[in-house]
Design a protein around this motif. Structure first.
Motif, PDB file in Angstrom:
ATOM      1  N   UNK A  13       0.820  -1.205   0.000  1.00  0.00           N
ATOM      2  CA  UNK A  13       0.000   0.000   0.000  1.00  0.00           C
ATOM      3  C   UNK A  13       0.859   1.263   0.000  1.00  0.00           C
TER       4      UNK A  13
ATOM      5  N   UNK B 216       2.783   1.848  -3.367  1.00  0.00           N
ATOM      6  CA  UNK B 216       1.911   2.265  -4.462  1.00  0.00           C
ATOM      7  C   UNK B 216       1.442   3.704  -4.314  1.00  0.00           C
ATOM      8  N   UNK B 217       1.402   4.220  -3.084  1.00  0.00           N
ATOM      9  CA  UNK B 217       0.782   5.531  -2.911  1.00  0.00           C
ATOM     10  C   UNK B 217       1.763   6.626  -2.504  1.00  0.00           C
ATOM     11  N   UNK B 218       3.021   6.286  -2.257  1.00  0.00           N
ATOM     12  CA  UNK B 218       3.981   7.279  -1.752  1.00  0.00           C
ATOM     13  C   UNK B 218       4.325   8.320  -2.814  1.00  0.00           C
ATOM     14  N   UNK B 219       4.797   9.472  -2.343  1.00  0.00           N
ATOM     15  CA  UNK B 219       5.157  10.567  -3.240  1.00  0.00           C
ATOM     16  C   UNK B 219       6.663  10.700  -3.448  1.00  0.00           C
TER      17      UNK B 219
ATOM     18  N   UNK C 185       2.152  14.603   1.246  1.00  0.00           N
ATOM     19  CA  UNK C 185       1.668  13.447   0.484  1.00  0.00           C
ATOM     20  C   UNK C 185       2.103  12.135   1.127  1.00  0.00           C
TER      21      UNK C 185
ATOM     22  N   UNK D  96       0.169  11.441   4.367  1.00  0.00           N
ATOM     23  CA  UNK D  96      -1.190  10.932   4.155  1.00  0.00           C
ATOM     24  C   UNK D  96      -1.168   9.473   3.692  1.00  0.00           C
ATOM     25  N   UNK D  97      -0.209   9.131   2.842  1.00  0.00           N
ATOM     26  CA  UNK D  97      -0.102   7.739   2.381  1.00  0.00           C
ATOM     27  C   UNK D  97       0.196   6.810   3.559  1.00  0.00           C
TER      28      UNK D  97
ATOM     29  N   UNK E  83      -2.935   6.453   5.666  1.00  0.00           N
ATOM     30  CA  UNK E  83      -3.851   5.536   4.972  1.00  0.00           C
ATOM     31  C   UNK E  83      -3.417   4.088   5.158  1.00  0.00           C
TER      32      UNK E  83
ATOM     33  N   UNK F  93       3.664  13.485  -8.514  1.00  0.00           N
ATOM     34  CA  UNK F  93       4.610  13.261  -7.434  1.00  0.00           C
ATOM     35  C   UNK F  93       4.713  11.792  -7.058  1.00  0.00           C
ATOM     36  N   UNK F  94       3.707  11.003  -7.415  1.00  0.00           N
ATOM     37  CA  UNK F  94       3.793   9.563  -7.148  1.00  0.00           C
ATOM     38  C   UNK F  94       4.569   8.871  -8.268  1.00  0.00           C
TER      39      UNK F  94
ATOM     40  N   UNK G 282       3.913   5.242  -8.948  1.00  0.00           N
ATOM     41  CA  UNK G 282       3.224   4.066  -9.459  1.00  0.00           C
ATOM     42  C   UNK G 282       1.826   4.441  -9.902  1.00  0.00           C
TER      43      UNK G 282
ATOM     44  N   UNK H 160      -8.679   4.721  -7.508  1.00  0.00           N
ATOM     45  CA  UNK H 160      -7.626   4.856  -6.489  1.00  0.00           C
ATOM     46  C   UNK H 160      -8.193   4.555  -5.104  1.00  0.00           C
TER      47      UNK H 160
ATOM     48  N   UNK I 193      -8.286   5.371   0.281  1.00  0.00           N
ATOM     49  CA  UNK I 193      -8.534   6.807   0.341  1.00  0.00           C
ATOM     50  C   UNK I 193      -8.096   7.445  -0.972  1.00  0.00           C
TER      51      UNK I 193
END
Lengths: 674, 689
Positions: free
Chosen positions: A28, A31-34, A183, A186-187, A190, B552-553, B555, B584, B590
């Protein structure tokens, strides 16, 4: 199901379920990190702990992130006793109470079932900047923690599910690239929420009692396993010491000494005799030192099994107050990774003595943090961050591997794709090659390091580096040779310049357009006598271009002419090289407690023969273990047949006074080349 | 399925699955949709003979074959056993060792604390890796022009070695491939006949190491696959072979042999893809849309998630530590199968798998000399498995043959008796399967309670209900041909061309025309390939998607762009944005609705739809009950009925417990579940209301 009726099958099911929650957290977050530190380099770890902070489950995570987590949870429990609620989110990075370097921020997310603490998901991730002196925050010349960035003792950033936005804004405002920071935050949040759902499902399924019982049994089982292994070792005391490079030209090299006592099924790891807290960045809290040592114990004793807190019980760690491994405010801890690596190398030396059959040459011994900060054409700032891997050590059955993550540092990428870097930043990766001649020689040689060259394509940049084993390279074992050191240069208009007067310690070196930052990582230490290596293997390395014919001759005594191996010349050269060696008789003197580096006394003639001056590093080799690092000191009137060292040095070497040992120059730091 | 009289000139589509022991051939009558199957021993080294034997048995001649579809493991095995071609590599100056260094990762499971791990040798030894003076920038601008003279010199040197394949990978070739193309031209001139793999053709995406690794893998297996497929064509097809031999691709589609020879890497790890394709077909026919497939064989279990009848296709894969960036049906494999061995390790911990008894010696009950307790033996102990039939060995399995060994395991663990022990072994195998299903379903936000479990493979139907119970899956489908289901999948797959273009754009209205024109271009390319393979516009369908992420991501999330077949796609930034937030959120719990998104890749799939088999039950039911026996579930139950699957009355719902036997599998239905044979000859097992 009640706790008492917990059967072995349910136990496995619960363990698998918990590990799979951690895996889900990892997927998770990636896949969502900035920030690329997380999504390309995976510099983060996830773990489930119990209410006391005991590690219950981890997956393919970095031990150096995880093992200090119990300290962070303890800090939370102490400060917020009675005030911890579902939906609360805590951050922690304070090195003195369980953090590592300030960039590693732990998010603790307490989860409750029926009002009782269940499992707490924790994510410790490397934030690519936490403020401080230079872009990326870590640099080799920080002298107090205020240089390192924002210190977070233990902070509640969400109360019962509601974020404290103004507090978070305060944090982000004191860090570079705040948008990216937000960012990532928040990731991570989550990710913890996803874990919470899974934990609640698990509790609902098996009931709180069964889950608690399962956790207890899993911890007990890991404990039993560790004790079983320790019991199989010979009781006794073992000692090894390891030096970090000097932090400044004029400062003492920093010593880590570990004294290991094995008694039946228990171990005491004592850092007594290590250097005091420094005014450089090379300090850490006790969590880091114990982590560095524990990783080695895990690798030697129980490498294949899942880790939990039970693994720690049989091992008592003693880190004396006031030493650099248990530092207090205002010590900078920017070099915490270096301290952890120092503890790892020292422990490696100890375990080499305990379990000689497992012995292997030393590894890179540093994080090799490299930061380049600057501005993109769009005007946005960027921070480039890598920590290139190096060669691994040789061992009886095989040579080390080239430029590879070693056993102590997890398995996340240490370099980023050139194509990603070049899309994102005004940098050009010009080289990513195996570094010629960098291996430590031996019957089994160490692996080769890496050469990575990065050109700045914009007007200005800022370079910071925090590294070690730039002066004292990875050591060899059983008479094996050291690998090449980690070396960092800047190539400007064809000229090689050093970005700092102290190798490996760079803070905010200004880069100009077209400067090339040239990173050369260390080779692994060799295993066994290099002159005994099969000449055909040396020839293969030369044919492959990893080794030059010159190095084949100098390091291995192998003569290769026009691509052909000359057997008679090789035999003759090896004989000559052996005959040229002058083993010296070891004498000892009583040494007291001292913070001074370890000296060895030599007659002026021997100094001349070795081509060394007072204060230069040397090593004393033994055919049965890792080397001892010493610094040369001329002693007039001493016999030229003799080397004198303190009695503890002889204990480290496991050589008695009167025996002969070989003293040799340290491999010279690589000559910078274009 | 029963043999069926056919006219001599009926055109057949043939599915060929060549396994280590058996070769399965499934024939589909293209007009009636009737299916037939034949089986022969695999003749190692002369596999086409086994296929011919099967065709003969089915009475099918060359003229009666419309299309042959082959699932092959030749490429996969060559990589796993390191038997590929002597390969050379041409790479951008400075990156000669990238293949070796990669991202400095070990990429091997359970090596976290290993002092002894060594990176395995690379597929191209260093002397065969050549630096080429050339350099592109990320923008596609040329920084250093290709030095043809130096390149020529390198090729001259290369010529002296007996290299049979060359891989070419230059930085940023996914934006500007000029240098790679020029290099190919020079190679062709100087080394005519050599197999050439260009990175931008194999993977047209950024991240150089993954692209390089995939390109080298392609080159490495090219000569072998070319030879193998050509021989197969020569032996199996009389004329016009180019159009008639097709190969299963890892993406779940099939590709022409011509294309498979050029891009053999796209067939790697395609083995389990057939079962997934067949599951989609049976799901569609049965009106089901969310499926979890569970293919349990002797050594391992392959599981996959199918949402809305679309299998998830991932692109970041690894084979034996080597990155493989090609579209591949997202299949999770776990080392738990019928032959998985149960043992107590030195620390008193019970383990099941990944060690397997395989086919030789096999489980104890096979009577072929196996002495270690396997999952199959545990099933026999609990009498879930039939006693009457020999299991490939000479001796009929008896409970007594396994009781002693299982009891001694129980003693070591301090667990009650052999029955509890056997149940425990099965439970652990099931836990592993459940964990691996969780990773592809629940971990990705898919609620298993909304899915149907499709269970096949020799051991799948035996364990399906227990797996379903753990995951709260309410319904199970055991398809007809459960034991040969993967071979059936070869016939159900469409001919697919997967195209991708990297296009880094903000998701804004002004970017849409560029996206539309790129899609038009890709569509044209896909169409021309399919026409060349002999398909008409009538059967071709296209679907496009964009890979998106928050700025900024790194993937991306795949967002479908067009589902219809309309000629000109009109992408809309607002619609894309909404769809992206929604997808997403469903994946990661979220969405960051206040943030901007960007587009990274465009993907287009052009597919020629093939005739699908119709699975219907023609047989007349008779007396299905063939016996009763005691079976151990949570507790022993006396007189559990045993049924012959082929004789069950269609659409008659019955309550468990029951055992349902067929020639290639046994289905176990515990109490609390009902079952019926449905219109498509599947067994449907549902939780009792």
């Amino acid at each position: 199901m009640s706790g008492e009726s917990l059967d072995p099958v349910t136990l496995e099911v619960i363990q698998e379920s918990m590990i799979s929650i951690v895996r889900e957290m990892r997927a998770n977050l990636i896949a969502t990190a900035y920030s690329s530190v997380i999504h390309e380099a995976h510099d983060f770890s996830c773990v489930l702990v119990d209410g006391q902070g005991q590690i219950i489950a981890m997956a393919e995570d970095n031990p150096s992130h995880i093992f200090p987590v119990p300290w962070s949870v303890r800090a939370m429990n102490e400060h917020f006793a009675g005030d911890i609620h579902p939906g609360d989110v805590f951050l922690h990075n304070d090195p003195y109470t369980g953090g590592t370097h300030l960039n590693d921020i732990a998010m603790i997310y307490p989860v409750f079932t029926d009002g009782m603490p269940a499992l707490f998901p924790v994510v410790r991730a490397h934030w690519s900047d936490v403020g401080g002196t230079t872009p990326g925050s870590i640099s080799g010349k920080n002298t107090e923690i205020l240089h390192d960035g924002v210190r977070i003792p233990i902070l509640k950033v969400a109360n019962r599910g509601k974020l404290n936005d103004s507090l978070l804004e305060l944090l982000f405002a004191n860090m570079r690239l705040p948008r990216e920071r937000r960012g990532d935050f928040l990731s991570t949040w989550g990710t913890c929420q996803v874990a919470e759902r899974r934990i609640q499902e698990l509790s609902a399924r098996y009931g709180v009692n069964t889950l608690q019982e399962a956790m207890k049994r899993l911890l007990d089982r890991a404990d039993r396993r560790m004790r079983q292994r320790i019991s199989s070792l010979k009781d006794g005391e073992y000692v090894y010491e390891h030096y970090l490079d000097p932090a400044r030209l004029d400062s003492e090299p920093v010593r880590t000494r570990i004294r290991l006592k094995i008694e039946k099924d228990q171990m005491i790891v004592d850092f007594v005799g290590s250097s005091p807290q420094t005014t450089s960045s090379f300090n850490s809290g006790a969590a880091v030192a114990t982590t560095g040592a524990f990783i080695v114990l895990k690798a030697f004793l129980d490498p294949g099994e899942p880790i939990n807190h039970g693994n720690f019980r049989a091992i008592e760690m003693r880190v004396p107050e006031g030493c650099f491994l248990n530092a207090k405010y205002p010590a900078s801890c920017a070099g915490a990774s270096e301290v952890r690596n120092a503890a790892t190398s020292a422990m490696l030396g100890v375990m080499d003595q305990v379990m000689p059959e497992m012995m292997a040459g030393d590894i890179k011994g540093t994080a090799n943090h490299v930061y380049i900060g600057g501005t993109k054409r769009s005007g946005e700032p960027f921070i480039f961050y890598e920590y290139p891997a190096a060669g691994t050590g040789g061992s009886p059955e095989a040579d080390g591997s080239n430029a590879l993550r070693n056993f102590s540092e997890g398995d996340f990428s240490s370099i980023q794709p050139a194509e990603a870097v070049e899309q994102e930043t005004p940098l050009l990766i010009e080289r990513c090659e195996v570094r010629t001649d960098s291996c430590g020689g031996g019957v089994s040689r160490g692996g080769f390091g890496m050469r990575r060259d990065i050109r700045l394509m914009s007007d200005r940049g800022i370079l910071s580096i925090s590294s070690n084993k730039n002066v004292l390279p990875p050591f060899g074992v059983n008479a094996g040779l050291p690998g090449a050191s980690n070396d960092f240069f800047v190539i400007r208009k064809g000229k090689v310049i050093a970005p700092s007067e102290t190798p490996g310690k760079v803070s905010g070196f200004p880069l100009r357009r077209d400067d090339v930052v040239s990173i050369r990582t260390s080779g692994g230490g060799g295993w066994g006598e290099a002159l005994d290596r099969d000449p055909r293997k040396v020839l293969t390395d030369v044919e492959d271009g990893y080794l030059t014919a010159r190095a084949a001759k100098e390091e291995f005594g192998v003569v290769i002419e026009k691509g052909k191996l000359s057997a008679p010349k090789t035999t003759a050269l090896r004989k000559k090289l052996r005959n040229a060696r002058r083993p010296l008789v070891l004498q000892t003197f009583a040494e007291g407690d001292t913070d001074e580096r370890r000296f060895c006394e030599l007659a002026p003639g021997v100094m001349k023969q070795l081509r060394v001056k007072d204060g230069m590093p040397l090593e004393i080799e033994t055919p049965h273990g890792p080397v001892l690092r010493v610094w040369a000191r001329t002693k007039r009137n001493l016999s030229s047949e003799v080397v004198r060292i303190g009695n503890l040095g002889a204990e480290v070497l496991r050589v008695r006074a009167g025996e002969r040992v070989l003293v040799r120059r340290l491999r010279a730091t690589a000559q910078p080349s274009r | 399925m029963s043999a069926h009289l056919v006219d001599a000139m009926v055109m057949n589509v043939i599915g060929i699955d060549i396994g280590g022991t058996f070769t399965d051939v499934v024939a589909l009558d293209a007009n009636s949709g009737m299916l037939r199957a034949a089986k022969a021993f695999t003749i190692r080294g002369d596999e086409s003979q086994s296929v011919l034997a099967c065709l003969e048995e089915l009475g099918i001649t060359h003229e009666g074959i419309e299309r042959l579809v082959h699932g092959t493991t030749i490429g996969t095995n060559a990589i796993l056993e390191r038997r590929g071609a002597k390969t050379a590599l041409l790479v951008t100056q400075g990156f000669r060792d990238l293949l070796e260094i990669g991202r400095t990762r070990r990429m091997a499971p359970d090596t976290m604390f290993s002092l002894r791990f060594r990176r395995p040798p690379t597929l191209v030894p260093r002397p065969f890796r050549y630096d080429v003076a050339e350099r592109m920038l990320a923008s596609g601008e040329v920084l250093t022009p290709l030095d043809e003279k130096k390149l020529g010199a390198s090729i001259k040197q290369l010529k002296k070695s007996d290299v049979t394949a060359v891989a070419v990978c230059y930085l940023h070739s996914y934006v500007n491939a000029e240098h790679e193309k020029k290099t190919r031209d020079i190679l062709r001139k100087q080394l005519p006949g050599i197999s050439i793999s260009l990175s931008h053709e194999v993977v047209s995406e950024y991240r150089e190491f993954e692209r390089l690794s995939t390109t080298v893998l392609n080159a490495y297996i090219s000569p072998l696959m070319e030879k193998y497929l050509s021989e197969l064509e020569d032996n199996l097809t009389a004329k016009d072979a180019q159009r008639r031999l097709f190969v299963m691709a890892s993406s779940g589609g099939i590709m022409s042999a011509t294309r498979a020879k050029q891009f053999p890497v796209k067939t790697v790890l395609s083995g389990p893809a057939g079962g997934v394709s067949a599951s989609v077909l049976i799901g569609r026919a049965s009106g089901l849309s969310n499926l979890i497939t569970c293919d349990m064989g002797g050594t391992s279990t392959d599981v996959a998630m199918i949402r809305e009848l679309r299998p998830r296709v991932g692109v970041d894969n690894v084979i034996d530590g080597l990155p493989l960036k090609i579209p591949q049906v997202d299949i999770n494999t776990v080392g738990a199968g019928g032959g998985s061995i149960a043992e107590v390790d030195a620390h008193g911990q019970l383990r099941v798998g990944p060690r397997s008894a395989g086919a030789n010696p096999g489980p104890i009950c096979y009577g072929r000399g196996g002495t270690e307790v396997t999952v199959t033996d545990a099933n026999l102990m609990l009498q879930r498995l039939a006693l009457s039939k020999p299991l490939g060995g000479k001796i009929s399995p008896s409970i007594e043959s396994v009781r002693g060994s299982i009891r001694s395991l129980a003693k070591q663990l301090g667990l009650g008796d052999e029955f509890l022990m056997a149940a425990g072994i099965i439970k652990i195998a099931i836990t592993k399967m459940v964990a691996s299903i969780r990773e592809i379903s629940i971990s990705r936000g898919h609620d298993t309670r909304e899915c149907v479990l499709v269970a096949f493979g020799g051991a799948g139907p035996m364990h399906a209900v227990e797996v379903a119970e753990e995951l709260h899956i309410p319904s199970i489908l055991v398809p007809a041909f459960a034991g040969n289901f993967s071979a059936l999948g070869l016939l159900t797959s469409d001919i697919r061309h997967d195209l991708v273009e990297t296009m880094l754009e903000h998701n804004r209205p002004e970017a849409m025309p560029r996206i539309a024109s790129a899609i038009g271009r890709m569509r044209k390319e896909a169409r021309s390939r399919l026409l060349a393979e002999g398909f008409s516009d009538k059967v071709i369908v296209y679907s496009t998607s964009v890979d998106m992420r928050y700025r900024g991501q790194a993937f991306e999330v795949s967002v479908p762009l067009t589902a219809d077949n309309s000629e000109d796609a009109k992408p809309d930034a607002g619609q894309l944005m909404d769809a992206f937030h929604r997808i997403y959120a469903s994946l990661y719990g979220h969405a960051n609705t206040d943030q901007e998104a960007e587009i990274v890749n465009l993907r287009l799939v052009g597919a020629a739809q093939t005739v699908k088999p119709v699975v219907k039950n023609p047989s007349n039911p008779g007396e299905a009950l063939i016996g009763r026996r005691m079976v151990f579930f949570d507790k022993p139950i006396e007189d559990v009925p045993v049924y012959d699957r082929d004789l069950l009355t269609p659409n008659e719902t019955m309550a468990g417990p029951a055992i349902i036997e067929e020639s290639s599998a046994t289905t176990v239905v515990p109490p609390g579940w009902t079952f019926r044979r449905d219109d498509f000859d599947s067994l449907r097992i549902d939780r009792e209301a």
